[in-house]
Scaffold this motif. Structure first.
Motif, short mmCIF file in Angstrom:
data_model
loop_
_atom_site.label_atom_id
_atom_site.label_comp_id
_atom_site.label_asym_id
_atom_site.label_seq_id
_atom_site.Cartn_x
_atom_site.Cartn_y
_atom_site.Cartn_z
N GLN A 167 0.82 -1.20 0.00
CA GLN A 167 0.00 0.00 0.00
C GLN A 167 0.86 1.26 0.00
OE1 GLN A 167 -2.70 0.20 3.29
NE2 GLN A 167 -3.47 2.22 2.76
N ALA A 168 1.97 1.23 0.75
CA ALA A 168 2.86 2.39 0.79
C ALA A 168 3.54 2.61 -0.56
CB ALA A 168 3.90 2.19 1.89
N LEU A 169 3.96 1.51 -1.20
CA LEU A 169 4.59 1.65 -2.51
C LEU A 169 3.61 2.20 -3.54
CD1 LEU A 169 7.02 1.19 -4.33
CD2 LEU A 169 6.26 -1.18 -4.66
N ILE A 177 13.87 4.55 -5.10
CA ILE A 177 13.19 3.91 -3.97
C ILE A 177 12.69 2.53 -4.37
CG2 ILE A 177 11.21 4.10 -2.43
CD1 ILE A 177 11.48 7.12 -2.54
N THR A 178 12.09 2.42 -5.54
CA THR A 178 11.59 1.11 -5.98
C THR A 178 12.74 0.13 -6.18
OG1 THR A 178 9.82 2.31 -7.14
CG2 THR A 178 10.08 -0.01 -7.64
N SER A 179 13.87 0.61 -6.70
CA SER A 179 15.03 -0.26 -6.88
C SER A 179 15.60 -0.73 -5.55
CB SER A 179 16.10 0.49 -7.69
OG SER A 179 17.25 -0.31 -7.85
N ALA A 180 15.65 0.18 -4.58
CA ALA A 180 16.15 -0.21 -3.25
C ALA A 180 15.24 -1.25 -2.61
CB ALA A 180 16.27 1.03 -2.37
N LEU A 234 6.85 -8.56 -4.74
CA LEU A 234 8.04 -8.66 -5.58
C LEU A 234 7.68 -8.42 -7.06
CD1 LEU A 234 11.07 -9.35 -5.53
CD2 LEU A 234 10.45 -11.74 -5.93
N GLN A 235 6.56 -8.96 -7.49
CA GLN A 235 6.11 -8.75 -8.87
C GLN A 235 5.79 -7.28 -9.12
OE1 GLN A 235 6.00 -10.64 -11.47
NE2 GLN A 235 4.81 -9.28 -12.82
N LEU A 236 5.20 -6.63 -8.12
CA LEU A 236 4.87 -5.22 -8.26
C LEU A 236 6.14 -4.38 -8.43
CD1 LEU A 236 2.80 -2.89 -8.16
CD2 LEU A 236 3.08 -2.88 -5.67
N GLU A 291 0.52 -1.84 -17.43
CA GLU A 291 0.64 -2.95 -16.50
C GLU A 291 1.49 -4.05 -17.13
OE1 GLU A 291 -3.10 -4.58 -15.53
OE2 GLU A 291 -3.50 -5.38 -17.53
N CYS A 292 2.11 -4.83 -16.25
CA CYS A 292 2.99 -5.90 -16.69
C CYS A 292 2.26 -7.22 -16.58
CB CYS A 292 4.26 -5.90 -15.84
SG CYS A 292 5.56 -6.97 -16.49
#
Length: 1395
Positions: free
Chosen positions: A597-599, A616-619, A637-639, A718-719
């Motif tokens: 939810q935070a991401l 941030i997403t990479s970290a 992890l998929q997100l 979307e992926c």
């Protein structure tokens, strides 16, 4: 996920409730006598002005639902002076004060935004008390469960229980019908409370029985819930029978005896004052507590029973002691039975004889009230019950007590402003809050969420429940939520100071462990009512707030999430600080769902830059990769993986668009020849571009040149599971924004095309979606494309070729003789587009690209020099031709009307034209003709010009589109040229007959929308006249008559028949729907329409019955005319839709000529009556057969009048026609009257001055069996009377009976001479001498004449002399007045010579 106040209902009628309950404060003492007559009539000006001085209501903040302090005008807490109770189901609210009460029931309404919302509306108001001097002291609303098996938990009905100061407890339905009245104690009722069945959450918990408890100052009555439930059901059924059954039958043996009420009555002792109570329920002591109590009460030698007795615990608050605990051992007192039959029967009898009005408490007679009071039931004595123990505090006095849902805790308020938490099992105070004066309490029991148990080690245990205490402090205007028993404050809200906290503490009555299985009880535990805004809100508390921070990782995660949300909302934070704080908060969150939810919240934030989101997403992704795979949430992890891929794609595309390196587009052979096509349609494109570049208003944020935010890009992509990207289909605007971000730089030549296409292909986006995005931005940015068409077309071609070469675009196994889905997608998009120019250019490019692709495939397979022929190319040829037609048509439709705002122009596309049927094109042009108010004659001239140009084109073939454009031409000429060009593109669909027919229909449709615009109907008739095909003309006329005309025409006829004269404007608008002037014009158009029907019918049936007054078709042919053959252009043969107007017209049946003539006759009479404002009843001029034939279907054969008509009717007809002729003569000589108004165009020579009125009257006279010679003689006399001698001489030639005419004109001549000799103010000496020389007979005759009958007595003597000469000519010598005529001739000659 914190505490929140949720509004679920709003009261819009609180002012009505307040005005009704406080009515006595607003009335003057003198007005008290009138109050019983009308409870709602009073003078409210002063009271409302004081109330309305503070109309500014509280404003709620969006985040914390904060409410500001009320202004001074709202400080009187009127709701605190009322008894308020809310049903646990929130479907019934009772507000009572003194003797009055208002019931509000739940209803659903639609707000201004179109959303459904629940509201409580007033359903009943009235007086509840029946005894003098008693007032309402307490009330509760008890919902009763349904006994049907299909019930799902909603109440069957709600019982309102009201306690009075007289000791009575009365039970009412939701409609205010009294069911039951009980007097169980003769002291005032202090408080009513209820307990209903609750499913035990643990095996060892004792089931509590349902009961209703009634508190008196020194007694407590508990009524068994099962007994009360049965009695209320029986009484309600009895009331229903009393309302719907005849009184005599219902008062007999059919009356059902309700079961008695079982109750217990305890006399509470050893306590000074009691103000509130709580019935805790049945409890059993443990062995140790049993032995302790036995030793304390009985001493050392006390005996202890083997089984602990069951006891009912009651807790009271008041004074001396402050809190008292009472225990009633089960079996120590037998339940009392209260027989309710007498009360119900007396009430039933009263209701039956007062026509059911007594149930509502209205229209009661004094003798009935005295009869009820005389039969007061016997009051049973109370069983003494001593206090077991209490909490003594001599100075503290309790005010209220609120029992928790689990029956183990209770909150007590006192006069010191304290809130005390009691442990009822141990009988001690365990917590106290200070500073809560006049506090109101409530409890909330919150179950644990289902998802939380999945991560708990004790998943097999039942769901946990958290308990919260809600405290409302009205002095401070604050609502607080506290965790139990020693928990912190988990929520606080600033609310108004005049609210009421409504806590029921019970649910549905009549529920047990069997019937409640599978039920979903929809009840609210705590509600806050704000009397200022009318909002009814409930408190929402998440379960995790009850957990301590040390033991709950979720609570810590929620705190971090809240911190992250606060940081993201701040707009003044530097990007570096935002990145560091957001990264630390996101990495510290442990719970996967909260971390996800935070991401998502971070990625949707508009303030975060792309680099920050990527880092941030990479970290986070790296952190998850380093953890144990079994502990990592796969969805999270998929997100992370998919969002990183999308961010990288966004960055790459953005970098390519901002790069300075450019790719040189190689010249493609497949584009050869497109310059010729562009030059061919160049003038039309230029004109189209000029019309589309009109100024318009737009917002900066909606500009297509604005940068697409990364957050919007992420929301649209979307992926998939195959690691491919898919574009989410959203609104057209967002779709165009995404396409603009990807391809607009390439189309403008500012970005490297092949690199962008390679990047998108490597990302895994399907070519079909990329093609859709490319075409979307191309079509939507049409204005920019038309500024540089050659350059943009070349770039579009390069992009289209690049996309078609991608894997998955064009199938390798595609046979050129079949339709390719890839090129079909392009074609389908162009067909649907309303941007005609951009769609045509795209079709040009796609056609060239398709041809090149097919040629290359053919060369690779056959290696021959033959030209490849393909079905695909044939489809493109048709599409290009259709788009060229649409472009010309759309250019015409974009031309704005002169001198008017115009509004939005009509949009057309290939799809809309095909779906509109074969008549869709003519319909579009007819709407354009109406918008431009193009006159019918002007349209005819343009079409004739088109025919002339067609003849020239046949002589000079091949020169189409090469004429130089002259800039000096006016806009009207250019518009005419456009219309001619459109008609040339659609020679069949826009043939003159079809265009005139559609214009006629469009005008009559617009007239039907606004009948005041009479020129619309006139234009429709004029267009109809220009239709050359009699078959189409007949069909359109018949459809116009039956669809739009006959209803208003019949209404006009009946209105004139009813009024007997030309009606006023108001009556015309009421009955016909238009004003009197518009109705006159309407009737004239009806005459013309019926004349057209008669004429065309005569042509088609070879029986031309031509009437002389139909001067529009004097040269009509009589030979048979074949029906026209309808055809469409070859490329538009695929039109599918409704039948065209021409097809419907050809399907119409022929009309019955005599019936049409009959209607034309009455239409002419109506038109004449309205034009000359004559008194007549038009339908009365016909016999019964004629009346019955009116307003019938014109295609049917009716029984028409035949033979000689009644002389009385003929006389009335003759009188009417004579008055019409008189009115016409007066109108043509009246300079002040003018034909029709200046407001709208009207038919030529229409109105009262039209020259065809005399011939019309003569023709009508022949049809109405009136002698035409009488009409001609009257017309001659009227013309001479008006001084119009030349016209009179013309008409005189047609008169047959000269003798009668001579006698009439002789009198008129005598009146003229009498005026000249006797009544003229300028009498000469010669005139007096002539008068003396006249024969006595002539002199006497002249003196007997009355010149006042002449409307124009001042006529030159030369005209009078000519008139006398005519008299001598038409009168025979043997006529009795011939000699008199000779004397007149001599007198006139003398006057002429001497004058």
């Amino acid at each position: 996920m914190s505490c929140s106040l949720l509004e679920f209902c709003r009261l819009h009628e609180l002012k009505t409730v307040r005005d009704y309950l406080f009515q006595s404060q607003k009335n003057e003492p003198v007005e008290e006598k009138n109050q019983t007559e009308n409870d709602l009539s009073w003078e409210t000006s002063e009271w409302e002005s004081a109330w309305d001085s503070g109309e500014n209501k509280e404003e709620e903040a969006t985040s914390a639902t904060m409410v500001e302090e009320e202004p001074t005008g709202q400080r009187s807490p009127w709701l605190q002076d009322c008894v308020v109770s809310l049903s646990p189901c929130s479907d019934l609210l009772v507000v009572a004060r003194e003797q009055k009460a208002v019931f509000l029931s739940a209803k659903w309404r639609t707000d201004d935004g179109g959303r459904e919302e629940m509201t409580l509306a007033v359903s009943w108001t009235g007086t509840l008390s029946t005894d003098e001097g008693e007032c309402v002291s307490s009330s509760i609303c008890i919902p009763l469960a349904s006994q049907k098996r299909s019930s799902t938990g909603r109440p069957d009905w709600t019982c309102v229980v009201v306690g009075f100061t007289s000791g009575y407890v009365r039970f009412y339905t939701e409609n205010g019908v009294l069911l039951l009245a009980q007097l169980l104690h003769e002291d005032p009722v202090l408080r009513l409370k209820c307990r209903t069945y609750e499913i035990p959450r643990h095996p060892g918990v004792t089931e509590q029985h349902e009961e209703l408890s009634i508190l008196y100052p020194a007694a407590l009555v508990t009524i068994d819930g099962f007994s009360l439930f049965q009695s209320l059901r029986a009484c309600r059924n009895q009331v229903a029978r009393a309302v719907y059954v005849h009184p005599a039958a219902a008062a007999g043996s059919d009356v059902i005896q309700p079961p008695p009420l079982a109750y217990k009555k305890w006399g509470l002792q050893d306590m000074d004052t009691i103000v509130d109570h709580s019935s805790v329920g049945v409890m059993t002591l443990c062995v140790f507590d049993q032995m302790k109590n036995a030793s304390i009460l009985g001493g050392f030698n006390a005996s202890v029973k083997g089984n602990p007795p069951a006891m009912s615990q009651y807790v009271t608050v008041g004074g001396g002691p402050y809190t008292g605990f009472f225990y009633a051992v089960e079996g120590s007192s037998q339940p009392l039975l209260s027989h309710v039959a007498l009360a119900v029967a007396s009430k039933l009898t009263s209701a039956l004889f007062s026509a059911a009005s007594g149930w509502l408490g209205w229209n009661k007679h004094k003798n009935e009230e005295e009869a009820v009071q005389k039969h007061k039931p016997k009051v049973e004595p109370a069983t003494p019950l001593g206090i077991r123990f209490g909490l003594p505090d001599s100075r503290r006095h309790g005010e209220s007590i609120c029992l928790s849902p689990c029956n183990t805790l209770a909150g007590v308020t006192d006069d010191f402003g304290r809130v005390t938490l009691l442990d009822l099992a141990r009988g001690i105070a365990i917590r106290m809050w200070k500073g809560y004066r006049d506090a109101q309490l409530g409890w909330l029991q919150v179950p644990e969420e289902r998802g939380d148990r999945e991560f708990s080690p004790s998943t097999s245990l039942p769901r946990r429940h958290a308990l919260f205490l809600v405290i409302y402090a009205p002095r401070r205007g604050i609502l607080e939520v506290w965790g139990m028993q020693q928990g912190p404050r988990v929520g606080a809200f600033t609310v108004g100071k005049h609210c009421r906290l409504l806590y029921a503490g019970y649910r549905l009555m009549g529920v047990n462990s069997v019937t409640s299985k599978g039920w979903q009880l929809h009840t609210q535990q705590v509600c806050l009512l704000d009397p200022v805004t009318g909002a009814l809100r409930t408190v929402n508390i998440p379960f995790h707030l009850a957990l301590s921070d040390k033991k709950s990782e979720r609570a810590k995660d929620m705190h971090l999430l809240k911190k992250l949300t606060t940081v993201l909302r701040s707009r003044q934070v530097e990007p570096d600080i935002l990145e560091s704080e957001a990264k630390s908060a996101l990495l510290d969150i442990k719970h996967p769902a909260i971390k996800k939810q935070a991401l998502e919240s971070l990625l949707s934030n508009k303030n975060a830059p792309v680099s920050c989101l990527t880092n941030i997403t990479s970290a986070l992704y790296d952190t998850l990769q380093q953890q144990d795979p079994e502990e990592v949430d796969p969805a999270l992890l998929q997100l992370c993986s998919s969002q990183l891929k999308l961010l990288q794609l966004y960055t790459d595309i953005q970098h390519l668009h901002s790069a300075a390196d450019m790719e040189a587009c190689s010249k493609n052979d497949s584009l050869e020849g497109i310059e010729d096509e562009l030059s061919r349609v160049g003038p039309t494109l230029q004109r189209y571009a000029q019309l589309t570049l009109r100024p318009s208003v737009s917002f900066a944020q909606d500009s297509p040149d604005s940068t697409l935010p990364a957050q919007v890009f992420l929301s649209q992509m979307e992926c998939t599971e195959d690691e491919e990207l898919r574009v989410i289909r959203c609104s057209d605007t967002e779709w165009t924004q995404l396409g603009n971000f990807m391809f607009w730089g390439c189309l403008c030549g500012k970005s490297p095309l092949y690199k962008v296409c390679d990047t998108l292909q490597q990302a895994g986006i399907s070519p079909q979606q990329l093609l859709s995005l490319l075409l979307s931005v191309w079509l939507q940015r049409e204005k920019e494309v038309l500024q540089k068409p050659e350059e943009t077309v070349r770039n579009l071609h390069t992009l289209l070729i690049a996309l078609s070469n991608m894997k998955g675009a064009v199938e390798e196994s595609w046979d050129p003789q079949s339709i390719s889905p890839w090129w079909q997608q392009v074609r389908f998009t162009c067909i649907q587009s309303h941007n005609a120019a951009a769609a045509l250019l795209a079709a040009f490019v796609a056609h060239r690209a398709t041809k090149a692709s097919i040629t290359s495939r053919a060369d690779s397979k056959l290696q021959l020099e033959w030209e490849a022929v393909s079905l695909e190319l044939e489809q493109w040829v048709v599409c290009v031709r259709q788009l060229e037609d649409v472009l010309v048509l759309q250019t015409l439709l974009l031309v704005p009307p002169q001198g008017a705002a115009g509004g939005a122009a009509a949009q057309c596309s290939i799809k809309t034209l095909l779906e509109g049927g074969t008549g869709g094109i003519a319909d579009s042009v007819s709407k354009w003709v109406f918008r431009h108010n193009l006159a019918p004659e002007r349209l005819k001239e343009i079409l004739q010009k088109k025919e002339e140009e067609d003849e020239k084109l046949e002589q000079k073939a091949g020169e189409e589109g090469k004429e130089p454009e002259e800039k000096s031409q006016e806009d009207t000429d250019r518009t005419a040229e456009l219309l001619v060009a459109v008609c040339q593109r659609f020679p069949h669909s826009l043939s003159p007959d079809l265009l005139f027919a559609h214009c006629c229909w469009e005008y009559v449709v617009q007239w039907n929308k606004d009948p005041e615009e009479g020129q619309y109907l006139w234009c429709a008739v004029e267009h109809l006249k220009l239709v050359s095909s009699p078959h189409i003309q007949l069909g359109i006329s018949a459809m116009m008559w039956s669809t739009f005309i006959v209803k208003r025409f019949s209404a006009a006829a009946f209105l004139l028949e009813k009024v007997g004269k030309a009606p006023k404007d108001r009556l015309c608008r009421r009955d016909v729907g238009m004003g009197d002037k518009a109705m006159t014009s309407f009737l004239g158009c009806c005459v013309q329409l019926l004349q057209i029907l008669m004429e065309v019918t005569g042509v088609l049936v070879k029986d031309q019955s031509h009437l002389s007054f139909i001067d529009y078709y004097a040269d009509s042919a009589v030979e048979e005319v074949p029906a026209p053959e309808l055809s469409v252009e070859e490329v538009w043969c695929g039109a599918e839709g409704p039948a065209s107007l021409a097809e419907l017209a050809l399907e119409q049946r022929g009309v019955h000529y005599p019936l049409v003539q009959h209607h034309c006759l009455v239409a002419s009479l109506l038109h004449a009556a309205m034009t000359f404002s004559l008194k007549v009843k038009p339908l009365s001029l016909f016999d019964s057969k004629g009346k019955n034939a009116f307003f019938r279907d014109l295609t049917t054969i009716q029984l028409m009048p035949s033979g000689d008509m009644d002389p009385g009717l003929v006389s009335q007809r003759q009188e009417f026609l004579l008055r019409v002729l008189s009115g016409w003569v007066q109108a043509i000589n009246d300079p002040s009257s003018s034909a029709s108004g200046t407001r709208s165009p009207s038919p030529p020579s229409s109105g009262p001055k039209a020259d065809w009125w005399p011939s019309l009257c003569l023709d009508l006279g022949s049809l109405l069996q009136v002698n035409p010679d009488i009409l001609r003689r009257h017309l001659v006399c009227e013309l001479y009377n008006e001084g119009l001698d030349p016209r009179a001489e013309e008409v005189m030639l047609e008169v047959e009976d000269k003798d009668v005419l001579g006698s009439q004109l002789l009198v008129l001549t005598g009146q003229r001479l009498s005026y000249s000799l006797l009544h003229s103010q300028s009498q000469t000496q010669a005139a007096m001498e002539l008068l003396a020389r006249l024969p006595p007979t002539l002199c006497t005759w002249l003196k007997a004449m009355d010149p006042s009958e002449l409307r124009c007595p001042m006529v030159p003597l030369s005209q009078t002399s000519r008139l006398v000469g005519r008299l001598i000519e038409i009168l025979p010598e043997n006529h009795a007045q011939y000699s008199l005529a000779l004397h007149l001739l001599e007198a006139v000659e003398v006057l002429t010579t001497e004058g």
